[in-house]
Enzyme design. Sequence first.
Site, PDB file in Angstrom:
ATOM      1  N   THR A  10       0.739  -1.214   0.073  1.00  0.00           N
ATOM      2  CA  THR A  10       0.050  -0.097  -0.025  1.00  0.00           C
ATOM      3  C   THR A  10       0.860   1.037  -0.174  1.00  0.00           C
ATOM      4  O   THR A  10       2.040   1.163   0.307  1.00  0.00           O
ATOM      5  CB  THR A  10      -0.964   0.085   1.083  1.00  0.00           C
ATOM      6  OG1 THR A  10      -1.781   1.080   0.959  1.00  0.00           O
ATOM      7  CG2 THR A  10      -0.136   0.173   2.430  1.00  0.00           C
ATOM      8  N   GLY A  14      -2.397   6.252   6.039  1.00  0.00           N
ATOM      9  CA  GLY A  14      -3.238   5.652   7.131  1.00  0.00           C
ATOM     10  C   GLY A  14      -3.443   4.313   7.357  1.00  0.00           C
ATOM     11  O   GLY A  14      -3.219   3.641   8.367  1.00  0.00           O
ATOM     12  N   GLU A  43      -3.014  -3.052 -10.981  1.00  0.00           N
ATOM     13  CA  GLU A  43      -4.433  -2.480 -10.971  1.00  0.00           C
ATOM     14  C   GLU A  43      -5.436  -3.348 -10.560  1.00  0.00           C
ATOM     15  O   GLU A  43      -5.285  -4.567 -10.454  1.00  0.00           O
ATOM     16  CB  GLU A  43      -4.805  -2.427 -12.520  1.00  0.00           C
ATOM     17  CG  GLU A  43      -6.129  -1.568 -12.686  1.00  0.00           C
ATOM     18  CD  GLU A  43      -6.638  -1.445 -14.146  1.00  0.00           C
ATOM     19  OE1 GLU A  43      -7.665  -1.084 -14.433  1.00  0.00           O
ATOM     20  OE2 GLU A  43      -5.701  -1.943 -15.078  1.00  0.00           O
ATOM     21  N   ASP A  72      -7.389  -5.933   0.474  1.00  0.00           N
ATOM     22  CA  ASP A  72      -8.365  -5.100  -0.361  1.00  0.00           C
ATOM     23  C   ASP A  72      -9.592  -4.719   0.746  1.00  0.00           C
ATOM     24  O   ASP A  72     -10.008  -5.832   1.364  1.00  0.00           O
ATOM     25  CB  ASP A  72      -9.014  -5.858  -1.587  1.00  0.00           C
ATOM     26  CG  ASP A  72      -9.687  -4.783  -2.494  1.00  0.00           C
ATOM     27  OD1 ASP A  72      -9.386  -3.460  -2.549  1.00  0.00           O
ATOM     28  OD2 ASP A  72     -10.669  -5.020  -3.467  1.00  0.00           O
ATOM     29  N   PHE A 162      -9.342   7.772   8.028  1.00  0.00           N
ATOM     30  CA  PHE A 162      -9.209   8.317   6.713  1.00  0.00           C
ATOM     31  C   PHE A 162     -10.353   7.637   5.987  1.00  0.00           C
ATOM     32  O   PHE A 162     -11.166   6.893   6.650  1.00  0.00           O
ATOM     33  CB  PHE A 162      -7.535   7.951   6.008  1.00  0.00           C
ATOM     34  CG  PHE A 162      -7.445   6.263   6.278  1.00  0.00           C
ATOM     35  CD1 PHE A 162      -7.906   5.475   5.142  1.00  0.00           C
ATOM     36  CD2 PHE A 162      -7.092   5.941   7.383  1.00  0.00           C
ATOM     37  CE1 PHE A 162      -7.703   4.082   5.050  1.00  0.00           C
ATOM     38  CE2 PHE A 162      -6.989   4.388   7.385  1.00  0.00           C
ATOM     39  CZ  PHE A 162      -7.166   3.476   6.083  1.00  0.00           C
ATOM     40  N   TYR A 164     -13.941   6.699   4.560  1.00  0.00           N
ATOM     41  CA  TYR A 164     -15.036   7.036   4.818  1.00  0.00           C
ATOM     42  C   TYR A 164     -15.068   7.042   6.506  1.00  0.00           C
ATOM     43  O   TYR A 164     -16.587   7.044   6.904  1.00  0.00           O
ATOM     44  CB  TYR A 164     -16.065   5.797   4.284  1.00  0.00           C
ATOM     45  CG  TYR A 164     -16.013   5.713   2.744  1.00  0.00           C
ATOM     46  CD1 TYR A 164     -16.752   6.716   2.113  1.00  0.00           C
ATOM     47  CD2 TYR A 164     -15.339   5.216   2.125  1.00  0.00           C
ATOM     48  CE1 TYR A 164     -16.956   6.522   0.791  1.00  0.00           C
ATOM     49  CE2 TYR A 164     -15.125   4.910   0.889  1.00  0.00           C
ATOM     50  CZ  TYR A 164     -15.949   5.691   0.127  1.00  0.00           C
ATOM     51  OH  TYR A 164     -16.100   5.778  -1.507  1.00  0.00           O
TER      52      TYR A 164
END
Length: 207
Positions: A10, A14, A43, A72, A162, A164
């Site tokens: 990543t 956050g 991707e 994910d 971070f 939502y």
Amino acid sequence: MKIDKILIATTNKGKLREFKKLFNEFGIEILSLEDMDKKINVEEDRKTFLENAIKKAKEYGDFYKIPVIAEDAGLEVEALNGYPGVYSARFYSIDFGGKFSIEENIDKTNVKKLLKLLEGKENRKGRFVSVVVFYVPENFGIWTEGYCYGSIAKQPKGDKGFGYDPIFIPENYTKTLGEFDLEEKNKISHRGQAVKKLIEKLKKLIN
């Protein structure tokens, strides 16, 4: 299995901060994609969280030749038929509900779009989903999942999280995840649940 370093696949600061906190007890060096000299981009084009996480873990692991943890995660909202779902990070840019232009930043634009689509809807139930994959190149892989159920607030509140977080109120709480301290959040969050399950499995493997 001897492991001295793990790549967290990543660039989200956050998310990386949460992973590092959760892996404190192992004394393992935690790297992010920003720490790697050569850069590749994987991707997230699969239809499920698990498929995306597996793809990221395998491609980054095989490229860098290092154990990888890939995740994910996203927010599923009942009244929106499960959206944003796997599109959570780029919800502003997809056709569902119309495309929104980025204003201050992507997170706030995603939140703005979600709140707009929920205007006038009584059902504000939702859940965060996290699927975490641990992969040792050409050797071994395991995965776990975690959930955090709650509801969508009518306006953002809190600046500690971070994504939502500022509009998600977990079940049995009256504040948003954006108002939680990191340690408190990790106890109940979808990512915290998934990583804790992963850690329990890794304890049997790491020496």
